[in-house]
Scaffold this motif. Structure first.
Motif, PDB file in Angstrom:
ATOM      1  N   GLY A  28       0.789  -1.217   0.000  1.00  0.00           N
ATOM      2  CA  GLY A  28       0.000   0.000   0.000  1.00  0.00           C
ATOM      3  C   GLY A  28       0.826   1.275   0.000  1.00  0.00           C
ATOM      4  O   GLY A  28       0.398   2.304  -0.534  1.00  0.00           O
ATOM      5  N   ALA A  29       2.014   1.238   0.577  1.00  0.00           N
ATOM      6  CA  ALA A  29       2.890   2.410   0.624  1.00  0.00           C
ATOM      7  C   ALA A  29       3.793   2.506  -0.606  1.00  0.00           C
ATOM      8  O   ALA A  29       4.658   3.375  -0.675  1.00  0.00           O
ATOM      9  CB  ALA A  29       3.735   2.404   1.890  1.00  0.00           C
ATOM     10  N   GLY A  30       3.617   1.601  -1.566  1.00  0.00           N
ATOM     11  CA  GLY A  30       4.396   1.652  -2.799  1.00  0.00           C
ATOM     12  C   GLY A  30       5.592   0.732  -2.804  1.00  0.00           C
ATOM     13  O   GLY A  30       5.940   0.105  -1.806  1.00  0.00           O
ATOM     14  N   ARG A  31       6.215   0.665  -3.981  1.00  0.00           N
ATOM     15  CA  ARG A  31       7.395  -0.177  -4.183  1.00  0.00           C
ATOM     16  C   ARG A  31       8.633   0.654  -3.908  1.00  0.00           C
ATOM     17  O   ARG A  31       8.743   1.786  -4.388  1.00  0.00           O
ATOM     18  CB  ARG A  31       7.405  -0.718  -5.607  1.00  0.00           C
ATOM     19  CG  ARG A  31       8.501  -1.728  -5.856  1.00  0.00           C
ATOM     20  CD  ARG A  31       8.284  -2.497  -7.115  1.00  0.00           C
ATOM     21  NE  ARG A  31       8.377  -1.628  -8.279  1.00  0.00           N
ATOM     22  CZ  ARG A  31       8.529  -2.063  -9.519  1.00  0.00           C
ATOM     23  NH1 ARG A  31       8.577  -3.357  -9.762  1.00  0.00           N
ATOM     24  NH2 ARG A  31       8.615  -1.224 -10.513  1.00  0.00           N
ATOM     25  N   ALA A  32       9.572   0.095  -3.157  1.00  0.00           N
ATOM     26  CA  ALA A  32      10.801   0.801  -2.812  1.00  0.00           C
ATOM     27  C   ALA A  32      11.901  -0.224  -2.574  1.00  0.00           C
ATOM     28  O   ALA A  32      11.636  -1.410  -2.402  1.00  0.00           O
ATOM     29  CB  ALA A  32      10.597   1.658  -1.560  1.00  0.00           C
ATOM     30  N   LEU A  81      23.784  -2.787 -10.239  1.00  0.00           N
ATOM     31  CA  LEU A  81      22.451  -2.682  -9.649  1.00  0.00           C
ATOM     32  C   LEU A  81      22.538  -2.176  -8.208  1.00  0.00           C
ATOM     33  O   LEU A  81      21.738  -1.336  -7.785  1.00  0.00           O
ATOM     34  CB  LEU A  81      21.747  -4.042  -9.703  1.00  0.00           C
ATOM     35  CG  LEU A  81      20.263  -4.055  -9.366  1.00  0.00           C
ATOM     36  CD1 LEU A  81      19.476  -3.202 -10.351  1.00  0.00           C
ATOM     37  CD2 LEU A  81      19.748  -5.494  -9.360  1.00  0.00           C
ATOM     38  N   SER A  82      23.527  -2.641  -7.471  1.00  0.00           N
ATOM     39  CA  SER A  82      23.729  -2.159  -6.106  1.00  0.00           C
ATOM     40  C   SER A  82      24.008  -0.659  -6.091  1.00  0.00           C
ATOM     41  O   SER A  82      23.501   0.069  -5.233  1.00  0.00           O
ATOM     42  CB  SER A  82      24.884  -2.908  -5.434  1.00  0.00           C
ATOM     43  OG  SER A  82      25.113  -2.393  -4.143  1.00  0.00           O
ATOM     44  N   ARG A  83      24.789  -0.203  -7.039  1.00  0.00           N
ATOM     45  CA  ARG A  83      25.079   1.239  -7.125  1.00  0.00           C
ATOM     46  C   ARG A  83      23.795   2.040  -7.403  1.00  0.00           C
ATOM     47  O   ARG A  83      23.603   3.119  -6.850  1.00  0.00           O
ATOM     48  CB  ARG A  83      26.133   1.510  -8.190  1.00  0.00           C
ATOM     49  CG  ARG A  83      27.514   1.005  -7.809  1.00  0.00           C
ATOM     50  CD  ARG A  83      28.560   1.348  -8.863  1.00  0.00           C
ATOM     51  NE  ARG A  83      29.838   0.758  -8.544  1.00  0.00           N
ATOM     52  CZ  ARG A  83      30.707   1.241  -7.653  1.00  0.00           C
ATOM     53  NH1 ARG A  83      30.408   2.321  -6.979  1.00  0.00           N
ATOM     54  NH2 ARG A  83      31.854   0.638  -7.429  1.00  0.00           N
ATOM     55  N   LEU A  84      22.925   1.509  -8.254  1.00  0.00           N
ATOM     56  CA  LEU A  84      21.646   2.180  -8.523  1.00  0.00           C
ATOM     57  C   LEU A  84      20.800   2.277  -7.249  1.00  0.00           C
ATOM     58  O   LEU A  84      20.264   3.328  -6.922  1.00  0.00           O
ATOM     59  CB  LEU A  84      20.834   1.413  -9.572  1.00  0.00           C
ATOM     60  CG  LEU A  84      21.118   1.668 -11.031  1.00  0.00           C
ATOM     61  CD1 LEU A  84      20.228   0.774 -11.893  1.00  0.00           C
ATOM     62  CD2 LEU A  84      20.900   3.119 -11.388  1.00  0.00           C
ATOM     63  N   PHE A  85      20.675   1.150  -6.544  1.00  0.00           N
ATOM     64  CA  PHE A  85      19.844   1.116  -5.342  1.00  0.00           C
ATOM     65  C   PHE A  85      20.500   1.839  -4.163  1.00  0.00           C
ATOM     66  O   PHE A  85      19.828   2.147  -3.182  1.00  0.00           O
ATOM     67  CB  PHE A  85      19.501  -0.332  -4.965  1.00  0.00           C
ATOM     68  CG  PHE A  85      18.302  -0.865  -5.687  1.00  0.00           C
ATOM     69  CD1 PHE A  85      17.069  -0.910  -5.072  1.00  0.00           C
ATOM     70  CD2 PHE A  85      18.401  -1.318  -6.997  1.00  0.00           C
ATOM     71  CE1 PHE A  85      15.950  -1.396  -5.741  1.00  0.00           C
ATOM     72  CE2 PHE A  85      17.294  -1.812  -7.669  1.00  0.00           C
ATOM     73  CZ  PHE A  85      16.062  -1.846  -7.038  1.00  0.00           C
ATOM     74  N   GLY A  86      21.780   2.116  -4.258  1.00  0.00           N
ATOM     75  CA  GLY A  86      22.475   2.838  -3.198  1.00  0.00           C
ATOM     76  C   GLY A  86      22.570   4.331  -3.447  1.00  0.00           C
ATOM     77  O   GLY A  86      23.075   5.073  -2.618  1.00  0.00           O
ATOM     78  N   GLY A  87      22.066   4.785  -4.591  1.00  0.00           N
ATOM     79  CA  GLY A  87      22.188   6.198  -4.952  1.00  0.00           C
ATOM     80  C   GLY A  87      20.863   6.927  -4.894  1.00  0.00           C
ATOM     81  O   GLY A  87      19.896   6.476  -4.288  1.00  0.00           O
ATOM     82  N   LYS A  88      20.825   8.053  -5.556  1.00  0.00           N
ATOM     83  CA  LYS A  88      19.645   8.927  -5.555  1.00  0.00           C
ATOM     84  C   LYS A  88      18.745   8.693  -6.771  1.00  0.00           C
ATOM     85  O   LYS A  88      17.947   9.539  -7.128  1.00  0.00           O
ATOM     86  CB  LYS A  88      20.086  10.396  -5.514  1.00  0.00           C
ATOM     87  CG  LYS A  88      20.943  10.747  -4.324  1.00  0.00           C
ATOM     88  CD  LYS A  88      20.129  10.726  -3.055  1.00  0.00           C
ATOM     89  CE  LYS A  88      20.994  11.182  -1.890  1.00  0.00           C
ATOM     90  NZ  LYS A  88      20.376  10.917  -0.616  1.00  0.00           N
ATOM     91  N   PHE A  95      14.166  -0.283 -10.326  1.00  0.00           N
ATOM     92  CA  PHE A  95      13.511  -1.560 -10.600  1.00  0.00           C
ATOM     93  C   PHE A  95      13.517  -1.920 -12.083  1.00  0.00           C
ATOM     94  O   PHE A  95      13.511  -3.100 -12.433  1.00  0.00           O
ATOM     95  CB  PHE A  95      12.092  -1.564 -10.025  1.00  0.00           C
ATOM     96  CG  PHE A  95      12.071  -1.746  -8.534  1.00  0.00           C
ATOM     97  CD1 PHE A  95      12.239  -2.997  -7.960  1.00  0.00           C
ATOM     98  CD2 PHE A  95      11.903  -0.653  -7.697  1.00  0.00           C
ATOM     99  CE1 PHE A  95      12.237  -3.164  -6.589  1.00  0.00           C
ATOM    100  CE2 PHE A  95      11.897  -0.803  -6.315  1.00  0.00           C
ATOM    101  CZ  PHE A  95      12.061  -2.063  -5.760  1.00  0.00           C
ATOM    102  N   ALA A  96      13.571  -0.924 -12.967  1.00  0.00           N
ATOM    103  CA  ALA A  96      13.594  -1.186 -14.407  1.00  0.00           C
ATOM    104  C   ALA A  96      14.908  -1.814 -14.858  1.00  0.00           C
ATOM    105  O   ALA A  96      14.979  -2.398 -15.939  1.00  0.00           O
ATOM    106  CB  ALA A  96      13.350   0.114 -15.175  1.00  0.00           C
ATOM    107  N   ALA A  97      15.934  -1.760 -14.035  1.00  0.00           N
ATOM    108  CA  ALA A  97      17.262  -2.247 -14.410  1.00  0.00           C
ATOM    109  C   ALA A  97      17.450  -3.749 -14.220  1.00  0.00           C
ATOM    110  O   ALA A  97      18.519  -4.283 -14.520  1.00  0.00           O
ATOM    111  CB  ALA A  97      18.327  -1.490 -13.615  1.00  0.00           C
ATOM    112  N   ALA A  98      16.433  -4.459 -13.735  1.00  0.00           N
ATOM    113  CA  ALA A  98      16.574  -5.898 -13.497  1.00  0.00           C
ATOM    114  C   ALA A  98      15.217  -6.579 -13.618  1.00  0.00           C
ATOM    115  O   ALA A  98      14.183  -5.921 -13.679  1.00  0.00           O
ATOM    116  CB  ALA A  98      17.166  -6.138 -12.108  1.00  0.00           C
ATOM    117  N   ALA A  99      15.246  -7.910 -13.621  1.00  0.00           N
ATOM    118  CA  ALA A  99      14.019  -8.708 -13.655  1.00  0.00           C
ATOM    119  C   ALA A  99      13.647  -9.100 -12.224  1.00  0.00           C
ATOM    120  O   ALA A  99      14.512  -9.495 -11.436  1.00  0.00           O
ATOM    121  CB  ALA A  99      14.234  -9.958 -14.504  1.00  0.00           C
TER     122      ALA A  99
END
Length: 171
Positions: A28-32, A81-88, A95-99
Motif C-alpha cells: 500500500g505504501a508503494g514499491r521501494a 544494480l547495487s550502485r543504482l539502489f544505493g544512490g539517488k 527496478f527497471a534495471a533488473a528482472a
C-alpha cells in the motif's frame, strides 16, 4: 568514558567486510528498495534476520509502512544494480534495471540473486539515525552461491567458491 568520534567509527567499520544485498518492499505504501550491508541472521527458530535502515532513506517510508521486505543477496554481476539502489536514482529506474518476481509477501525478489529472504517485519527498534528491522523469514529461494558481492574498505569486492560442491551451495 570518552566518546568515539563518528569519523573514527566509520573508518574502523571500513575494516569490516559485509555482504551486499538489495532490500525491497511493495504494498500500500508503494514499491521501494535500497542497497544494504547491515544485515545479519538473528535466529533460525523462528527464522529471523535483522536489517538496518537509515530513517533518511528514500525507501524508509515504504519499507516501514508495508511491513514486508525481501532481502536479495547479491553476486558480483550485481554491482551496477547495487550502485543504482544505493544512490539517488528514482525507484522506477532502479527496478527497471533488473528482472523481478515475488515469493510469499509480494516484495520484489531479484530474479537472479544468490539467495532471497522474503520477510514480514516483526519489530522495529530506533537506534540513532537508523531503525533496526527484525524480519521474520516466511520464504527463501536460493539460486546458487558461486560468488558474493561484499563491501570492504569503502569498495566492492567479490568472494567466491572455487569448488561448486562446497557445502551450502546447490546448483
Amino acid at each position: 568514558m570518552q566518546d568515539v568520534a563518528p569519523q573514527d567509527y566509520r573508518d574502523a567499520m571500513a575494516c569490516l567486510g559485509a555482504a551486499v544485498s538489495i532490500v525491497t518492499t511493495d504494498g500500500g505504501a508503494g514499491r521501494a528498495g535500497f542497497a544494504a550491508s547491515a544485515i545479519c541472521s538473528v535466529t533460525d527458530d523462528p527464522p529471523t534476520l535483522l536489517v538496518c535502515i537509515n530513517r533518511g532513506s528514500s525507501a524508509y517510508a515504504g519499507v516501514t509502512r508495508n511491513k514486508v521486505a525481501c532481502v536479495n543477496v547479491l553476486s558480483a554481476r550485481h554491482e551496477p544494480l547495487s550502485r543504482l539502489f544505493g544512490g539517488k536514482v528514482p525507484a522506477e529506474e532502479r527496478f527497471a534495471a533488473a528482472a523481478w518476481s515475488t515469493l510469499e509477501t509480494g516484495a520484489p525478489m531479484l530474479a537472479d540473486c544468490a539467495a532471497a529472504f522474503d520477510c514480514r517485519i516483526a519489530d522495529i527498534v530506533n537506534v540513532g539515525t537508523h531503525d533496526v528491522l527484525f524480519c521474520r523469514v516466511v520464504a527463501v529461494q536460493k539460486s546458487g552461491c558461486t560468488d558474493n558481492l561484499i563491501y570492504f574498505g569503502r569498495a566492492y569486492h567479490t568472494v567466491g567458491v572455487t569448488d561448486p560442491a562446497e557445502p551450502g551451495c546447490s546448483f
